[in-house]
Design an enzyme around this catalytic site. Structure first.
Site, PDB file in Angstrom:
ATOM      1  N   ILE A 172      73.070  67.021  55.796  1.00 14.72           N
ATOM      2  CA  ILE A 172      72.826  65.583  55.639  1.00 14.72           C
ATOM      3  C   ILE A 172      72.096  65.290  54.329  1.00 14.72           C
ATOM      4  CG2 ILE A 172      71.449  63.654  56.559  1.00 14.72           C
ATOM      5  CD1 ILE A 172      72.346  64.411  59.336  1.00 14.72           C
ATOM      6  N   ASP A 184      58.243  75.990  51.956  1.00 13.75           N
ATOM      7  CA  ASP A 184      58.125  75.604  53.357  1.00 13.75           C
ATOM      8  C   ASP A 184      57.217  74.378  53.393  1.00 13.75           C
ATOM      9  OD1 ASP A 184      57.382  75.414  56.091  1.00 13.75           O
ATOM     10  OD2 ASP A 184      57.802  77.552  56.360  1.00 13.75           O
ATOM     11  N   LYS A 231      51.966  62.886  51.029  1.00 12.51           N
ATOM     12  CA  LYS A 231      50.642  62.937  50.399  1.00 12.51           C
ATOM     13  C   LYS A 231      50.742  63.506  48.970  1.00 12.51           C
ATOM     14  CE  LYS A 231      46.058  63.158  51.014  1.00 12.51           C
ATOM     15  NZ  LYS A 231      45.312  61.917  51.104  1.00 12.51           N
ATOM     16  N   SER A 276      64.960  60.815  60.330  1.00  9.86           N
ATOM     17  CA  SER A 276      64.423  60.990  61.677  1.00  9.86           C
ATOM     18  C   SER A 276      65.562  61.206  62.673  1.00  9.86           C
ATOM     19  CB  SER A 276      63.563  59.756  62.018  1.00  9.86           C
ATOM     20  OG  SER A 276      62.901  59.917  63.239  1.00  9.86           O
ATOM     21  N   LYS A 284      59.617  63.511  66.023  1.00  3.63           N
ATOM     22  CA  LYS A 284      60.291  62.416  65.315  1.00  3.63           C
ATOM     23  C   LYS A 284      59.596  61.076  65.569  1.00  3.63           C
ATOM     24  CE  LYS A 284      63.702  64.668  63.262  1.00  3.63           C
ATOM     25  NZ  LYS A 284      63.675  64.921  61.812  1.00  3.63           N
ATOM     26  N   ILE A 344      76.268  63.441  63.914  1.00  3.98           N
ATOM     27  CA  ILE A 344      76.992  63.483  62.633  1.00  3.98           C
ATOM     28  C   ILE A 344      77.841  64.753  62.598  1.00  3.98           C
ATOM     29  CG2 ILE A 344      76.760  63.513  60.109  1.00  3.98           C
ATOM     30  CD1 ILE A 344      75.740  60.894  61.385  1.00  3.98           C
TER      31      ILE A 344
HETATM   32  C1  HXC Z   1      63.171  78.419  72.414  1.00  5.45           C
HETATM   33  C2  HXC Z   1      62.584  78.975  70.260  1.00  5.45           C
HETATM   34  C3  HXC Z   1      63.935  78.894  69.851  1.00  5.45           C
HETATM   35  C4  HXC Z   1      64.912  78.555  70.835  1.00  5.45           C
HETATM   36  C5  HXC Z   1      62.726  79.438  68.129  1.00  5.45           C
HETATM   37  N1  HXC Z   1      61.899  79.310  69.162  1.00  5.45           N
HETATM   38  N2  HXC Z   1      63.980  79.192  68.517  1.00  5.45           N
HETATM   39  N3  HXC Z   1      62.201  78.733  71.528  1.00  5.45           N
HETATM   40  N4  HXC Z   1      64.479  78.328  72.094  1.00  5.45           N
HETATM   41  N5  HXC Z   1      66.199  78.472  70.519  1.00  5.45           N
HETATM   42  C6  HXC Z   1      60.458  79.558  69.162  1.00  5.45           C
HETATM   43  C7  HXC Z   1      60.146  80.970  68.779  1.00  5.45           C
HETATM   44  O1  HXC Z   1      60.298  81.850  69.871  1.00  5.45           O
HETATM   45  C8  HXC Z   1      58.682  80.841  68.351  1.00  5.45           C
HETATM   46  O2  HXC Z   1      57.831  80.769  69.453  1.00  5.45           O
HETATM   47  C9  HXC Z   1      58.658  79.467  67.690  1.00  5.45           C
HETATM   48  O3  HXC Z   1      59.815  78.759  68.164  1.00  5.45           O
HETATM   49  C10 HXC Z   1      58.744  79.570  66.190  1.00  5.45           C
HETATM   50  O4  HXC Z   1      59.910  80.284  65.858  1.00  5.45           O
HETATM   51  P1  HXC Z   1      60.045  81.079  64.478  1.00  5.45           P
HETATM   52  O5  HXC Z   1      61.440  81.549  64.371  1.00  5.45           O
HETATM   53  O6  HXC Z   1      58.931  82.046  64.362  1.00  5.45           O
HETATM   54  O7  HXC Z   1      59.696  79.914  63.469  1.00  5.45           O
HETATM   55  P2  HXC Z   1      60.356  79.521  62.118  1.00  5.45           P
HETATM   56  O8  HXC Z   1      60.909  80.663  61.369  1.00  5.45           O
HETATM   57  O9  HXC Z   1      59.379  78.708  61.431  1.00  5.45           O
HETATM   58  O10 HXC Z   1      61.628  78.632  62.571  1.00  5.45           O
HETATM   59  C11 HXC Z   1      61.613  77.286  62.791  1.00  5.45           C
HETATM   60  C12 HXC Z   1      62.620  76.874  63.852  1.00  5.45           C
HETATM   61  C13 HXC Z   1      64.007  77.437  63.578  1.00  5.45           C
HETATM   62  C14 HXC Z   1      62.666  75.357  63.926  1.00  5.45           C
HETATM   63  C15 HXC Z   1      62.132  77.405  65.169  1.00  5.45           C
HETATM   64  O11 HXC Z   1      64.915  77.003  64.568  1.00  5.45           O
HETATM   65  C16 HXC Z   1      64.557  77.089  62.223  1.00  5.45           C
HETATM   66  O12 HXC Z   1      64.166  77.684  61.227  1.00  5.45           O
HETATM   67  N6  HXC Z   1      65.488  76.151  62.105  1.00  5.45           N
HETATM   68  C17 HXC Z   1      66.150  75.850  60.809  1.00  5.45           C
HETATM   69  C18 HXC Z   1      66.166  74.452  60.505  1.00  5.45           C
HETATM   70  C19 HXC Z   1      66.839  73.616  61.562  1.00  5.45           C
HETATM   71  O13 HXC Z   1      66.598  73.742  62.751  1.00  5.45           O
HETATM   72  N7  HXC Z   1      67.695  72.690  61.110  1.00  5.45           N
HETATM   73  C20 HXC Z   1      68.373  71.764  62.015  1.00  5.45           C
HETATM   74  C21 HXC Z   1      67.622  70.520  62.028  1.00  5.45           C
HETATM   75  S1  HXC Z   1      68.605  69.357  62.843  1.00  5.45           S
HETATM   76  P3  HXC Z   1      57.002  82.077  69.983  1.00  5.45           P
HETATM   77  O14 HXC Z   1      56.229  81.564  71.151  1.00  5.45           O
HETATM   78  O15 HXC Z   1      58.039  83.089  70.355  1.00  5.45           O
HETATM   79  O16 HXC Z   1      56.136  82.507  68.826  1.00  5.45           O
HETATM   80  C22 HXC Z   1      67.634  68.162  63.310  1.00  5.45           C
HETATM   81  C23 HXC Z   1      68.412  67.021  63.851  1.00  5.45           C
HETATM   82  C24 HXC Z   1      67.650  66.234  64.845  1.00  5.45           C
HETATM   83  O17 HXC Z   1      66.465  68.216  63.222  1.00  5.45           O
HETATM   84  C25 HXC Z   1      68.460  65.053  65.354  1.00  5.45           C
HETATM   85  C26 HXC Z   1      69.740  65.392  66.021  1.00  5.45           C
HETATM   86  C27 HXC Z   1      70.456  64.242  66.714  1.00  5.45           C
END
Ligand code: HXC
Length: 310
Positions: free
Chosen positions: A32, A80, A140, A166, A184, A213
């Site tokens: 996006i 980050d 900020k 959002s 959000k 989307i």
């Molecule tokens: C449950 C989960 C999980 C899952 C991660 N965690 N994935 N818990 N189910 N599928 C937990 C992990 O176990 C950990 O907890 C904690 O989340 C942090 O995970 P990490 O991998 O250590 O963190 P990090 O590397 O910072 O990753 C961030 C993340 C990851 C958000 C968790 O998914 C990520 O990097 N995503 C990439 C970006 C993304 O998601 N883009 C899409 C955005 S779309 P514990 O307890 O084990 O330590 C969007 C659209 C919204 O936002 C609107 C849609 C309509």
């Protein structure tokens, strides 16, 4: 790879609309946000996108630059939004190499589906830190440059504008999305308070809330299968990244000079009938009561490496 203009921008906008302006975008390597930035670059802006993955961020920046010969698009990886020092270094580089920051898009976000019973304390906190705290951090840190931009540009294209990306699910609440609805809602509140406190300085702050989307990482993370049932979307289809890019161009253009503190869903009306909520493949409340784990390939947990970078 160059992308046809028709995929990310309508014909209604004038070339050069954002000439001599610079956009800084977090999450800019995503489907996006990259379309938003590509549209602005096509219309004359230069850009700096930041993301966690260095290779992906650099490649997407090079790709966006093909939208307009002569454009400058920086792609800074290993950033980050939870780390203010890294973010500051990217902002400094943007200002040094591109001359300032006139527009900000706060788009970095994290998401996965998980019922609260399977959401660890750290997982909840992680999404809030990326979405809400990350949006605050970049606001900020970029604000001094947005304020300078307003002072510097007394004519020409607009300056000093912010868009937060959002979602709509917190308007109603959504199963498997506690972390994201809370995060959000915070982003929307932040945007409104920025509008109130910085409007008097000439800054505008608005929210775009995409609905479902097509072909985005968000959709892949939030659905077990490609969306074929569009009955619960009033316009009868998923949206496109182009439609988010067009809304972005509008909010940053002269056409939106008096628009401030607005939350703009771009979702075909989906949230009004509960059609935009993710997790639809996991029947409510049966799935929650089953205690099963969400099984979506794109959202699988990564193995722990001790390093939070992608
Ligand atoms: C449950 C989960 C999980 C899952 C991660 N965690 N994935 N818990 N189910 N599928 C937990 C992990 O176990 C950990 O907890 C904690 O989340 C942090 O995970 P990490 O991998 O250590 O963190 P990090 O590397 O910072 O990753 C961030 C993340 C990851 C958000 C968790 O998914 C990520 O990097 N995503 C990439 C970006 C993304 O998601 N883009 C899409 C955005 S779309 P514990 O307890 O084990 O330590 C969007 C659209 C919204 O936002 C609107 C849609 C309509």
């Amino acid at each position: 790879m160059p992308i046809a203009k028709s995929e990310y921008l309508s014909e209604v906008w004038k070339d050069g609309l954002f000439a001599d302006r610079v956009v800084f975008c977090t999450g800019g390597n995503g489907s996006i946000c990259s379309a938003q930035v590509r549209a602005l670059v096509h219309l004359g802006a230069n850009a700096c996108i930041v993301g966690r993955n260095p290779e992906k961020t650099k490649t997407v920046a090079q790709d966006i630059a093909t939208a307009r010969p002569g454009s400058k698009v920086l792609g800074i990886g290993d950033i980050d939004v939870r780390d203010p020092e890294r973010l500051q270094s990217a902002i400094d580089r943007c200002v040094q190499e591109l001359g300032g920051i006139d527009f900000l898009i706060a788009g970095a976000a994290g998401n996965f589906l998980a019922p609260m019973s399977q959401l660890s304390i750290n997982a909840f906190k992680t999404v809030l830190e990326i979405d809400t705290v990350g949006s605050f951090n970049v606001t900020k840190l970029a604000m001094p440059h947005l304020l300078s931009s307003v002072k510097k540009h007394t004519s020409g294209p607009p300056s000093g504008r912010i868009i937060y990306v959002s979602a709509t699910m917190h308007y109603t609440g959504a199963p498997l999305q506690t972390h994201v609805t809370v995060a959000k809602a915070g982003v929307d509140a932040l945007a409104v308070n920025v509008a109130i406190e910085y409007g008097p300085y000439g800054i505008t702050s608005n929210v775009i809330s995409p609905g479902p989307i097509k072909d985005t990482e968000g959709t892949r993370r939030l659905s077990a299968k490609p969306r074929s049932d569009n009955k619960r979307i009033p316009l009868g289809r998923s949206g496109t990244v182009k439609e988010i890019a067009d809304a972005t161009v509008y909010l940053f253009s002269d056409a939106a000079n008096y628009v401030n503190g607005v939350v703009m869903p771009v979702d075909g009306g989906a949230w009004r009938v509960g059609g935009g909520n993710p997790g639809r493949d996991f029947e409510y409340p049966d799935f929650i009561l089953s205690g099963e784990k969400v099984n979506i390939k794109a959202a699988e947990r990564k193995p722990k490496t001790g390093n939070s970078k992608l």
